[in-house]
Enzyme design. Sequence first.
Site, PDB file in Angstrom:
ATOM      1  N   HIS A 116      41.329  32.876  29.417  1.00  0.00           N
ATOM      2  CA  HIS A 116      41.774  33.233  28.038  1.00  0.00           C
ATOM      3  C   HIS A 116      41.440  32.694  26.729  1.00  0.00           C
ATOM      4  O   HIS A 116      41.889  32.349  25.695  1.00  0.00           O
ATOM      5  CB  HIS A 116      43.442  33.044  28.054  1.00  0.00           C
ATOM      6  CG  HIS A 116      44.078  34.002  29.148  1.00  0.00           C
ATOM      7  ND1 HIS A 116      45.426  33.887  29.273  1.00  0.00           N
ATOM      8  CD2 HIS A 116      43.665  35.201  29.742  1.00  0.00           C
ATOM      9  CE1 HIS A 116      45.660  34.967  30.236  1.00  0.00           C
ATOM     10  NE2 HIS A 116      44.673  35.643  30.456  1.00  0.00           N
ATOM     11  N   ILE A 228      54.220  17.889  38.882  1.00  0.00           N
ATOM     12  CA  ILE A 228      53.746  16.528  38.847  1.00  0.00           C
ATOM     13  C   ILE A 228      55.102  15.779  39.812  1.00  0.00           C
ATOM     14  O   ILE A 228      54.874  15.025  40.635  1.00  0.00           O
ATOM     15  CB  ILE A 228      53.702  15.846  37.675  1.00  0.00           C
ATOM     16  CG1 ILE A 228      52.654  16.600  36.992  1.00  0.00           C
ATOM     17  CG2 ILE A 228      53.235  14.418  37.744  1.00  0.00           C
ATOM     18  CD1 ILE A 228      51.415  16.863  37.609  1.00  0.00           C
TER      19      ILE A 228
END
Length: 239
Positions: A116, A228
């Site tokens: 993108h 994470i």
Amino acid sequence: MERLRNWLRESRHTVVFTGAGMSTESGLPDFRSARTGLWQGKDPARLASTQAMRHNREEFLAFYRMRIEGLLSCKPHSGHHLLAEWERQGVIQGIITQNVDGYHQHAGSQRVAELHGTLTTLSCLRCGRKEKAARYLQEEGSVCECGGFLRPDVVLFGESLPEAAFEQAVAWTEPAELFLVLGSSLAVSPANWFPQQAKERGATLVIVNREPTMLDHLADLVIQDRLIGDVLKNLPLDF
Ligand code: APR
């Protein structure tokens, strides 16, 4: 997680596919999360399209100034650095990303296909001159020295994907043995064609995303957790 660790160890050609969920723990909003997503209560076509750039320029500029301010004030997190280390060790062959924040490269990844485009640079519609995105935060920052309009180098709704990035993503996807999706709703085509193509070609498909995605039914493993906090910190630096 043990299955993912084994697949990462055994696969001779692993491709990582990232979405906005890869950068939320850096402090950047994604698009479709309830409450915090950028598209919540907004019409993407009014903000991030070629029509908006032409006919709704003030809102267009305000939207991209806000996003540029965000990406300049935040930074890559340990997950971006882990992927860069995995590239250095040959654990992964490349990253196909929908993200425009440049955080994979900022963390040291070199094999990145930006489907993108990128929000780190601007281009003049008249003379083609390139500028750093920080220029948008200055007075008259969208006006080129030649007087033309400086647009962000992102793919706007209504535009086709950059050919080089698309070709690179195809080249990485075809031989993939393991295709690992990190932080994407997989709601947008043609980007979401890649995990489907990998699966059709016989790859193992793993999706790590906090919420259900459009392609969970195709996955060999779905890990619905925070990238994470719950997943990447439990994966080793070296295999
Ligand atoms: N850990 C795991 N998943 C997360 C986390 C996190 N910390 N934070 C967000 N997510 C998940 C969200 O639950 C969401 O399903 O990441 C996903 C992000 O999905 P989207 O917001 O739809 O972003 P993305 O898939 O990258 O969108 C693709 O849409 O509007 C276009 O151009 C835009 O590139 C973007 C494309």
